[in-house]
Motif scaffolding. Structure first.
Motif, PDB file in Angstrom:
ATOM      1  N   LEU A 101       0.849  -1.251   0.049  1.00 39.47           N
ATOM      2  CA  LEU A 101      -0.079  -0.063  -0.017  1.00 39.47           C
ATOM      3  C   LEU A 101       0.836   1.403  -0.045  1.00 39.47           C
ATOM      4  O   LEU A 101       0.378   2.233  -0.402  1.00 39.47           O
ATOM      5  N   TYR A 102       2.195   1.297   0.549  1.00 42.48           N
ATOM      6  CA  TYR A 102       2.805   2.313   0.809  1.00 42.48           C
ATOM      7  C   TYR A 102       3.897   2.594  -0.104  1.00 42.48           C
ATOM      8  O   TYR A 102       4.455   1.676  -0.692  1.00 42.48           O
ATOM      9  N   ALA A 103       4.222   3.884  -0.699  1.00 40.98           N
ATOM     10  CA  ALA A 103       5.216   4.374  -1.645  1.00 40.98           C
ATOM     11  C   ALA A 103       5.883   5.543  -1.134  1.00 40.98           C
ATOM     12  O   ALA A 103       6.171   6.274  -1.939  1.00 40.98           O
ATOM     13  N   GLY A 104       5.880   6.032   0.098  1.00 40.25           N
ATOM     14  CA  GLY A 104       6.242   7.259   0.452  1.00 40.25           C
ATOM     15  C   GLY A 104       7.689   7.186   0.782  1.00 40.25           C
ATOM     16  O   GLY A 104       8.562   6.273   0.581  1.00 40.25           O
ATOM     17  N   THR A 105       8.127   8.094   1.709  1.00 41.37           N
ATOM     18  CA  THR A 105       9.424   8.714   2.048  1.00 41.37           C
ATOM     19  C   THR A 105       9.971   7.943   3.524  1.00 41.37           C
ATOM     20  O   THR A 105      10.945   8.203   3.902  1.00 41.37           O
ATOM     21  N   ASP A 106       9.009   7.617   4.182  1.00 43.48           N
ATOM     22  CA  ASP A 106       9.319   6.807   5.482  1.00 43.48           C
ATOM     23  C   ASP A 106       9.629   5.385   5.264  1.00 43.48           C
ATOM     24  O   ASP A 106       8.886   4.387   5.176  1.00 43.48           O
ATOM     25  N   PRO A 107      11.003   5.112   5.505  1.00 43.59           N
ATOM     26  CA  PRO A 107      11.546   3.664   5.438  1.00 43.59           C
ATOM     27  C   PRO A 107      10.775   2.709   6.281  1.00 43.59           C
ATOM     28  O   PRO A 107      10.677   1.548   5.817  1.00 43.59           O
ATOM     29  N   TYR A 108      10.622   2.934   7.396  1.00 40.58           N
ATOM     30  CA  TYR A 108       9.935   2.223   8.294  1.00 40.58           C
ATOM     31  C   TYR A 108       8.423   1.827   8.086  1.00 40.58           C
ATOM     32  O   TYR A 108       8.034   0.724   8.586  1.00 40.58           O
ATOM     33  N   GLU A 109       7.861   2.263   6.890  1.00 42.04           N
ATOM     34  CA  GLU A 109       6.797   1.883   6.646  1.00 42.04           C
ATOM     35  C   GLU A 109       6.506   0.613   5.427  1.00 42.04           C
ATOM     36  O   GLU A 109       5.468   0.179   5.174  1.00 42.04           O
ATOM     37  N   TYR A 110       7.580   0.385   5.003  1.00 38.07           N
ATOM     38  CA  TYR A 110       7.758  -0.458   4.118  1.00 38.07           C
ATOM     39  C   TYR A 110       7.866  -1.959   4.528  1.00 38.07           C
ATOM     40  O   TYR A 110       8.603  -2.409   5.692  1.00 38.07           O
ATOM     41  N   ASP A 111       7.087  -2.830   4.262  1.00 39.66           N
ATOM     42  CA  ASP A 111       7.103  -4.212   4.529  1.00 39.66           C
ATOM     43  C   ASP A 111       8.125  -5.202   3.947  1.00 39.66           C
ATOM     44  O   ASP A 111       8.497  -6.210   4.806  1.00 39.66           O
ATOM     45  N   TYR A 112       8.360  -4.927   2.757  1.00 44.41           N
ATOM     46  CA  TYR A 112       9.108  -6.105   1.899  1.00 44.41           C
ATOM     47  C   TYR A 112      10.390  -5.184   1.726  1.00 44.41           C
ATOM     48  O   TYR A 112      10.666  -4.300   1.191  1.00 44.41           O
ATOM     49  N   TRP A 113      11.726  -6.112   2.241  1.00 42.62           N
ATOM     50  CA  TRP A 113      12.839  -5.790   2.041  1.00 42.62           C
ATOM     51  C   TRP A 113      13.888  -6.577   1.530  1.00 42.62           C
ATOM     52  O   TRP A 113      13.687  -7.739   1.911  1.00 42.62           O
ATOM     53  N   GLY A 114      14.942  -6.233   0.495  1.00 43.59           N
ATOM     54  CA  GLY A 114      15.799  -7.242   0.147  1.00 43.59           C
ATOM     55  C   GLY A 114      16.950  -7.400   1.388  1.00 43.59           C
ATOM     56  O   GLY A 114      16.849  -6.833   2.368  1.00 43.59           O
ATOM     57  N   GLN A 115      18.049  -7.936   1.020  1.00 44.06           N
ATOM     58  CA  GLN A 115      19.078  -8.249   2.056  1.00 44.06           C
ATOM     59  C   GLN A 115      19.975  -7.041   1.954  1.00 44.06           C
ATOM     60  O   GLN A 115      20.739  -7.105   2.976  1.00 44.06           O
ATOM     61  N   GLY A 116      19.889  -6.270   1.002  1.00 43.86           N
ATOM     62  CA  GLY A 116      20.907  -5.113   0.830  1.00 43.86           C
ATOM     63  C   GLY A 116      22.246  -5.473   0.321  1.00 43.86           C
ATOM     64  O   GLY A 116      22.548  -6.712   0.276  1.00 43.86           O
ATOM     65  N   THR A 117      22.680  -4.603  -0.403  1.00 44.05           N
ATOM     66  CA  THR A 117      24.107  -4.638  -0.782  1.00 44.05           C
ATOM     67  C   THR A 117      25.050  -3.524  -0.322  1.00 44.05           C
ATOM     68  O   THR A 117      24.595  -2.341  -0.316  1.00 44.05           O
ATOM     69  N   GLN A 118      26.254  -3.763  -0.135  1.00 43.34           N
ATOM     70  CA  GLN A 118      26.991  -2.627   0.374  1.00 43.34           C
ATOM     71  C   GLN A 118      27.784  -1.859  -0.775  1.00 43.34           C
ATOM     72  O   GLN A 118      28.264  -2.414  -1.687  1.00 43.34           O
TER      73      GLN A 118
END
Length: 123
Positions: A101-118
């Motif tokens: 549902l969310y597509a804004g600028t607050d990272p904490y509102e996102y439910d789905y995350w990848g593992q990240g890349t450095q």
């Protein structure tokens, strides 16, 4: 199950470029706005950029505007972040994120995350 797998990070000198990729699976990629978030050492997550479902609109944090470009290939279920003129302060783990549902600028509102890349910018 939503899966987001980032790649393309590494060590680059100041002024250099990198292109990050995010391979998506487990959902209808073309129906979701997609976002990049980064987290620097010792800091909270920071919104970087968002692109809409069709790729026609994109938004950037002031800190990266003019240097970063976001794009997507819906046929390949892949999100990209082209990073140019990199600075030491761009050093962070970069995450591909999305939400039902969310597509804004607050990272904490996102439910789905990848593992990240450095990404490390250093001479």
């Amino acid at each position: 199950e939503v899966q987001l797998v980032e790649s393309g990070g590494g060590l680059v000198q100041p002024g250099g470029s990198l292109r990050l990729s995010c391979a998506a699976s487990g959902f209808t990629f073309g129906s979701y706005d997609m976002t990049w978030v980064r987290q620097a050492p010792g800091k909270g997550p920071e919104w970087v950029s968002t692109i809409n479902k069709g790729g026609s609109s994109s938004y950037f944090a002031d800190s990266v505007k003019g240097r970063f470009t976001i794009s997507r290939d819906n046929a390949k279920n892949t999100l990209y972040l082209q990073m140019n003129s990199l600075k030491a302060e761009d050093t962070a783990v970069y995450y591909c994120v999305t939400d039902d549902l969310y597509a804004g600028t607050d990272p904490y509102e996102y439910d789905y995350w990848g593992q990240g890349t450095q990404v490390t910018v250093s001479s």
